[in-house]
Design a protein around this motif. Structure first.
Motif, PDB file in Angstrom:
ATOM      1  N   SER A 125      44.411  42.999  42.563  1.00 16.76           N
ATOM      2  CA  SER A 125      45.154  43.716  43.600  1.00 16.76           C
ATOM      3  C   SER A 125      46.375  44.414  43.000  1.00 16.76           C
ATOM      4  CB  SER A 125      45.561  42.774  44.730  1.00 16.76           C
ATOM      5  OG  SER A 125      46.417  41.772  44.251  1.00 16.76           O
ATOM      6  N   PHE A 126      46.739  44.032  41.755  1.00 17.46           N
ATOM      7  CA  PHE A 126      47.834  44.724  41.072  1.00 17.46           C
ATOM      8  C   PHE A 126      47.298  45.824  40.149  1.00 17.46           C
ATOM      9  CE2 PHE A 126      49.605  40.628  42.289  1.00 17.46           C
ATOM     10  CZ  PHE A 126      50.796  41.024  42.855  1.00 17.46           C
TER      11      PHE A 126
ATOM     12  N   VAL B  89      49.186  48.365  35.534  1.00 16.35           N
ATOM     13  CA  VAL B  89      49.601  47.380  36.532  1.00 16.35           C
ATOM     14  C   VAL B  89      50.537  48.055  37.519  1.00 16.35           C
ATOM     15  CG1 VAL B  89      50.883  45.246  36.901  1.00 16.35           C
ATOM     16  CG2 VAL B  89      49.408  45.462  34.907  1.00 16.35           C
ATOM     17  N   SER B  90      50.303  47.860  38.824  1.00 15.86           N
ATOM     18  CA  SER B  90      51.177  48.494  39.810  1.00 15.86           C
ATOM     19  C   SER B  90      51.113  47.739  41.128  1.00 15.86           C
ATOM     20  CB  SER B  90      50.753  49.945  40.055  1.00 15.86           C
ATOM     21  OG  SER B  90      49.578  49.953  40.842  1.00 15.86           O
ATOM     22  N   VAL B  91      52.030  48.077  42.026  1.00 14.26           N
ATOM     23  CA  VAL B  91      51.954  47.519  43.379  1.00 14.26           C
ATOM     24  C   VAL B  91      51.533  48.636  44.340  1.00 14.26           C
ATOM     25  CG1 VAL B  91      53.571  45.622  43.079  1.00 14.26           C
ATOM     26  CG2 VAL B  91      54.435  47.882  43.656  1.00 14.26           C
ATOM     27  N   HIS B  92      50.932  49.675  43.756  1.00 15.23           N
ATOM     28  CA  HIS B  92      50.484  50.839  44.517  1.00 15.23           C
ATOM     29  C   HIS B  92      49.654  50.446  45.738  1.00 15.23           C
ATOM     30  CE1 HIS B  92      48.804  54.805  45.290  1.00 15.23           C
ATOM     31  NE2 HIS B  92      47.607  54.256  45.280  1.00 15.23           N
TER      32      HIS B  92
ATOM     33  N   ALA C 291      44.383  43.950  47.871  1.00 18.56           N
ATOM     34  CA  ALA C 291      45.793  43.813  48.226  1.00 18.56           C
ATOM     35  C   ALA C 291      45.930  43.136  49.582  1.00 18.56           C
ATOM     36  CB  ALA C 291      46.469  45.182  48.237  1.00 18.56           C
ATOM     37  N   LEU C 292      45.071  43.538  50.520  1.00 20.82           N
ATOM     38  CA  LEU C 292      45.092  42.918  51.842  1.00 20.82           C
ATOM     39  C   LEU C 292      44.746  41.434  51.733  1.00 20.82           C
ATOM     40  CD1 LEU C 292      45.451  43.252  54.832  1.00 20.82           C
ATOM     41  CD2 LEU C 292      43.124  44.093  55.014  1.00 20.82           C
ATOM     42  N   GLY C 293      43.735  41.106  50.922  1.00 18.55           N
ATOM     43  CA  GLY C 293      43.362  39.714  50.719  1.00 18.55           C
ATOM     44  C   GLY C 293      44.502  38.911  50.126  1.00 18.55           C
ATOM     45  N   THR C 294      45.160  39.490  49.115  1.00 16.29           N
ATOM     46  CA  THR C 294      46.276  38.799  48.474  1.00 16.29           C
ATOM     47  C   THR C 294      47.423  38.599  49.461  1.00 16.29           C
ATOM     48  OG1 THR C 294      45.664  39.838  46.385  1.00 16.29           O
ATOM     49  CG2 THR C 294      47.857  38.878  46.511  1.00 16.29           C
ATOM     50  N   ALA C 295      47.737  39.652  50.226  1.00 17.03           N
ATOM     51  CA  ALA C 295      48.835  39.553  51.187  1.00 17.03           C
ATOM     52  C   ALA C 295      48.541  38.476  52.223  1.00 17.03           C
ATOM     53  CB  ALA C 295      49.061  40.900  51.864  1.00 17.03           C
ATOM     54  N   SER C 296      47.307  38.464  52.724  1.00 11.81           N
ATOM     55  CA  SER C 296      46.943  37.492  53.753  1.00 11.81           C
ATOM     56  C   SER C 296      46.997  36.067  53.205  1.00 11.81           C
ATOM     57  CB  SER C 296      45.551  37.841  54.291  1.00 11.81           C
ATOM     58  OG  SER C 296      44.903  36.716  54.777  1.00 11.81           O
TER      59      SER C 296
END
Lengths: 269, 282
Positions: free
Chosen positions: A32-33, A47-50, A239-244
């Protein structure tokens, strides 16, 4: 007992099992990064938080912010209701009452019936009664059919091991039933009650099978993810999975920390 | 009598929730399964056409066969893995602290969403995924394997990944309650490892195995999301068939299928309960 070779093989199996459990999830957290031009698989293209930023752009992935706050609110409602209702039912089940066996089997049925069928039934019932389905009404009830059986089973296990002498002592000293519940029973079962709350929260926050047909027009977070799995082909999904995952771990972590501090304070006294 | 009234009042909220959100909906489900319908609306009626279509269609039978084969495969695999993991935690690991820690490590993934745990297999199994890269890189194969993702293999892998824990927890629970002196007695009487396992541990674990089996089988039988996601729409299950009918707004057909599935699942649970008495566990 197994010999040395047996123990070694079992240890290997256990380590492999843990890797099997954690490996995939850790992989998508890493992915996700992914860099801005990276894809769904390795190699990492920088690597990013895009992709986390993309979550908050309306048009990119549907309504992430609204669905996450809806899911949190719904989980809070479900958690509070599950705690109160299963605690009350657990108190009731401490003695047999007419209909207790029936209610018990009904609760077990609620746990083991396929979730899709429960959701379909509730959706149809609301449709026939000409009531709109909403996340705070029909989906709320649908999730309770999933969390309450867990809550009741935990309460039953707790009260099985509960020493009634404490309560009788309180009564002998003149405490009313309410007082003996509030000052004696509740403090003793409090850790399990927090356990039920944690269970209720995670079960609700991640639920989709019973929510799918009962949430009406507004999506919860898992429904948003379910929709994205077929349409989104970028790491924004990860990213959604990681955030959740991070969010649910944060809530659990805070609860456990509060529990631990309360325990430490009580022991210090 | 006052005791009964108090109990009723305390149990009333639970009974009310289950009545409104379980009993009534199941009743409506059965009623609607006898409705007629056209492309836009439900027509209240009492016809058997939905059931005739369910039982008359070869698709139904094939889908049930497929679903049973998923359930059987996943059951065997989760039972084998789950039993030995539980055994390891209960009998090989010594010390309560260490045991609790390892048990917690096994349960933490339960706190993440099933959907995310399914999606997580994509970077592993895809055509350019980690597994194919490793296999091609090591020279074991020339071409990436195509069957890894979007296949029955992926579906079963995901089920095992998601549901083995439901086997581990109840079996571990029953194992922890086995009186260790029974095992010592068997060993003293000259029984080897496998005889202790077969004649002492396994019989005493039956209730846990039954509870785990009920969980796994019911979850697989009713699944729709795992099969759709992991097979990429190339495989079928009863749940997926019902969910497709729902998306086509064929509610009475879906309801009839749901009632049949309900009956099948209840019969499977009843069969398990006939073999093993789990009442002591409850």
């Amino acid at each position: 007992m197994p010999g040395r070779l047996g123990r070694m093989l079992l240890t290997v199996l256990f380590v492999a099992f843990v890797l099997f459990l954690y490996g995939p999830t850790l992989t998508i957290i890493v992915l996700s990064f992914q860099g801005e031009n990276g894809g769904l698989t390795f190699p990492m293209n920088g690597v990013s938080v895009h992709w986390f930023g993309r979550l908050f752009e309306q048009q990119a992935v549907g309504d992430f912010g609204a669905s996450i706050s809806r899911s949190l609110l719904l989980a809070a409602m479900v958690t509070a209701t599950t705690v109160v209702v299963s605690l009350a039912a657990g108190m009731a089940f401490r003695r047999r009452f007419p209909g207790s066996a029936w209610l018990f089997y009904l609760t077990i049925a609620s746990l083991i019936l396929p979730s899709l069928l429960v959701g379909l039934g509730i959706g149809l019932a609301f449709n026939r009664a000409e009531i709109d389905t909403n996340w705070w009404s029909s989906a709320f009830g649908a999730q309770l059919t999933w969390t309450l059986p867990f809550g009741l089973l935990i309460m039953l296990a707790v009260f099985n091991r509960f020493d009634r002498a404490w309560e009788e002592a309180a009564r002998d000293l003149g405490a009313s039933p309410w007082k003996s519940f509030w000052h004696v029973v509740l403090p003793i079962v409090a850790p399990s009650v927090i356990g039920i709350a944690l269970f209720g929260f995670t079960l609700s926050f991640d639920e989709f099978a019973r929510t799918l047909l009962t949430a009406g027009v507004d999506n919860t977070l898992p429904l948003e993810i379910l929709g994205m799995t077929t349409t989104v082909t970028t790491p924004v999904l990860y990213a959604l999975g990681t955030a959740s995952t991070a969010l649910s771990f944060a809530v659990i972590g805070v609860a456990l920390l509060a529990l631990w501090r309360a325990k430490a304070r009580r022991e210090a006294r | 009598m006052r005791g009964a009234v108090t109990s009723w009042l305390l149990a009333a909220p639970l009974a009310l929730v289950l009545a409104v959100f379980l009993v009534v909906p199941l009743f409506v489900l059965v009623v609607v399964s006898f409705y007629d319908y056209d492309s836009v609306r439900l027509i209240p009626d009492f016809v058997f056409t939905n059931y005739i279509e369910v039982f008359g269609s070869m698709v139904t039978w094939r889908t049930y066969a497929k679903t049973f084969s998923f359930a059987a495969t996943v059951w065997v695999i989760t039972l084998l893995i789950g039993f030995w993991i539980a055994y390891y935690l209960a009998f090989v690991i010594e010390g309560t602290g260490k045991r609790t820690l390892l048990f917690l490590i096994c349960t933490i993934p339960f706190w993440t969403s099933n959907l995310i745990r399914m999606i997580a297999w994509v970077p592993f199994l895809g055509r350019n995924g980690l597994l194919n890269r490793a296999l091609v890189g090591s020279g074991a194969i020339d071409q990436p394997l195509e069957f890894l993702l979007f296949s029955d293999f992926a579906v079963i892998l995901a089920f095992v990944h998601l549901y083995t824990l439901f086997m581990v927890v109840p079996i571990f629970n029953t194992m922890m309650r086995i009186d260790r002196r029974l095992i010592e007695a068997a060993v003293d009487a000259g029984a080897g490892f496998w005889r202790v396992l077969w004649h002492v541990i396994l019989p005493l674990c039956k209730p846990g195995i039954a509870i785990g089996s009920i969980f796994v089988i019911v979850l697989v039988m009713g699944d729709f999301a795992t099969v759709r996601l992991m097979s990429g729409g190339q495989s079928a299950s009863v749940g997926l068939m019902i969910s497709n009918q729902i998306s086509l707004l064929q509610y009475p057909a879906a309801a009839a299928n749901a009632v049949v599935l309900l009956a099948v699942v209840l019969m499977m649970v009843a069969a398990i309960l006939r073999v093993v008495d789990i009442r002591k566990e409850l």
